[in-house]
Design an enzyme around this catalytic site. Sequence first.
Site, short mmCIF file in Angstrom:
data_model
loop_
_atom_site.label_atom_id
_atom_site.label_comp_id
_atom_site.label_asym_id
_atom_site.label_seq_id
_atom_site.Cartn_x
_atom_site.Cartn_y
_atom_site.Cartn_z
N SER A 188 46.85 39.14 44.48
CA SER A 188 45.51 39.67 44.65
C SER A 188 44.67 38.69 45.46
O SER A 188 44.90 37.48 45.41
CB SER A 188 44.84 39.87 43.30
OG SER A 188 44.58 38.60 42.74
N LYS A 189 43.70 39.26 46.15
CA LYS A 189 42.93 38.39 47.05
C LYS A 189 42.02 37.45 46.28
O LYS A 189 41.51 36.50 46.84
CB LYS A 189 42.15 39.22 48.08
CG LYS A 189 41.10 40.12 47.55
CD LYS A 189 40.40 40.80 48.72
CE LYS A 189 39.48 41.88 48.21
NZ LYS A 189 39.12 42.88 49.17
N ARG A 190 41.83 37.69 45.01
CA ARG A 190 41.06 36.74 44.20
C ARG A 190 41.79 35.40 44.10
O ARG A 190 41.19 34.37 43.92
CB ARG A 190 40.82 37.29 42.80
CG ARG A 190 39.50 38.01 42.67
CD ARG A 190 39.11 38.19 41.21
NE ARG A 190 38.84 36.92 40.56
CZ ARG A 190 38.90 36.71 39.26
NH1 ARG A 190 39.28 37.68 38.46
NH2 ARG A 190 38.63 35.53 38.75
N LYS A 191 43.12 35.46 44.18
CA LYS A 191 43.88 34.22 43.99
C LYS A 191 44.56 33.72 45.25
O LYS A 191 44.85 32.54 45.38
CB LYS A 191 44.94 34.45 42.91
CG LYS A 191 44.32 34.89 41.61
CD LYS A 191 45.15 34.55 40.41
CE LYS A 191 44.33 34.82 39.15
NZ LYS A 191 45.11 35.39 38.09
N ASN A 192 44.87 34.60 46.17
CA ASN A 192 45.62 34.24 47.37
C ASN A 192 45.05 35.06 48.53
O ASN A 192 44.73 36.22 48.31
CB ASN A 192 47.07 34.72 47.22
CG ASN A 192 48.04 33.60 47.02
OD1 ASN A 192 47.92 32.53 47.61
ND2 ASN A 192 49.02 33.85 46.19
#
Length: 497
Positions: free
Chosen positions: A252-256
């Site tokens: 997910s873009k929250r993490k990567n």
Amino acid sequence: MIVRTRVAPSPTGDPHVGTAYMALFSLCFAHQSGGQFVLRIEDTDAERSTAESEQSILDSLRWLGLDWDEGPDKPGPHGPYRQSERLDIYREHVEHLVEQGHAFHCFCTAGRLAEMRAEQMKNKQTTRYDGLCMSLSNDEVAQKLEAGEEHVIRMKVPEEGTCLVQDRLRGEIPIEYSQIDMQVLQKSDGNPTYHLAVVVDDYLMEITHIIRGEEWINSAPKHMLLYDYFGWDMPELIHMPLLRNPDKSKLSKRKNPTSIRFYERMGFLPEAVLNYLGMLGWSMPDGEEKFSLESMIEHFNIERISLGAPVFDVDKLKWLNGRWLREELDDDRFADRISEWAYNRESLKRIIPLIKERVDVFSEVSDMIAFFASGLPALEEVDLVAKNQSVDDTKKILQFALWDMEALATWDRDQLNTLFENVAVDLDLKIRDVLAPVFVAISGKPVSPPLFDSMAVLGPDMTRARMKHAIDVLGGVSKKLNKKLEKEYQSIRRSRT
Ligand code: GLU
């Protein structure tokens, strides 16, 4: 049999690495046996689909070298390849299902459906349409239609029994029909849902193998029923494992960073990115980690896909990219590739107007523009947090701006200007205070060439990645803080609109 595969992205955001992952495996599978690989744009969600996103997906897949045999910009015998241009086809097919008694008009209001769901949840039942409108007589339906009552069309799903989903990699997966909702096939605006459009298109486009993410396994029973209702043979299903963050959660873009554009901006080689995606859940027969698309196609074997959770690890990708740079690019090619990447006339011509006024001699230039071609700047908390603000205040500014950026449809200086003016009003701060940490986040320094122009040149992916990086340098946003900020953000948002 001529193998035909497809990738079917929805143009509702950044070109996702998951899309490239599916495209890579679909292309390898088809091309290995001389088959065809199709690109279909699934843009039936008119509100969320944009032409920019579609273009960005096409550009990113091409940048990677994943070219298609038929697609929206490559006419073929089964076009058009954009679902919004196929609406009549879906309507005809839905009508056929209604006539045959496999689908029905449903006039239930949102309020009734919400009540029904709440009741089912209270009774710990699966939330599922209860079939009320199936009992309407033909005359009643005709009257309601005549009166122009808002409605959708749903498919019928048996109450009982088990659907045996066949997956090439997983074998037989039993799913109870009682868990399957009577899916809406046609929305009240007359547009099809994904489930109808995907089945009709895969059939009409003569797709023989559907390679997609495992999150779609639970939809397979609906699709199988539809194939059955239409009397068509079902393509073979191959559900790929989901890509994961290093902590094993869904990528997910929250993490990567998940946008292919980010990796392009960072200066990864497309060959290396493809190679890395090919290594996730798949391996060469000889175990060699570095391989080209051509040799992946040549040695491709679908049975070698492993179902373990493949982790998208940026450090590993960087290591592989380093190998490609050193082993494949002699000095001449290195020079060509680096100027193709960012040190070319086009790019310089976008930057020069931003710095010309401030430069007396050329030797000042490289320092001033270095941040345009660098990745994530080395930052420290003290650089980001102004004297009159706390770490949490600064995080809030950056996070609110980042959320606004994610929703920004047009990425240009004027839009960005308005965006930050809004953030300042929302947080009751002076624009100067809002922008101070942003300057540092973006350029690594408290001063930079004009900020919004710089962001426009950097593009949305790199800009957002730097904002997120700055938040991470400040300790990141915990789940708890995220919830709190999101609540505040939503309520401000609501009052703004
Ligand atoms: N439009 C769907 C998506 O974006 C396609 C899923 C499929 O391949 O069937 O994920």
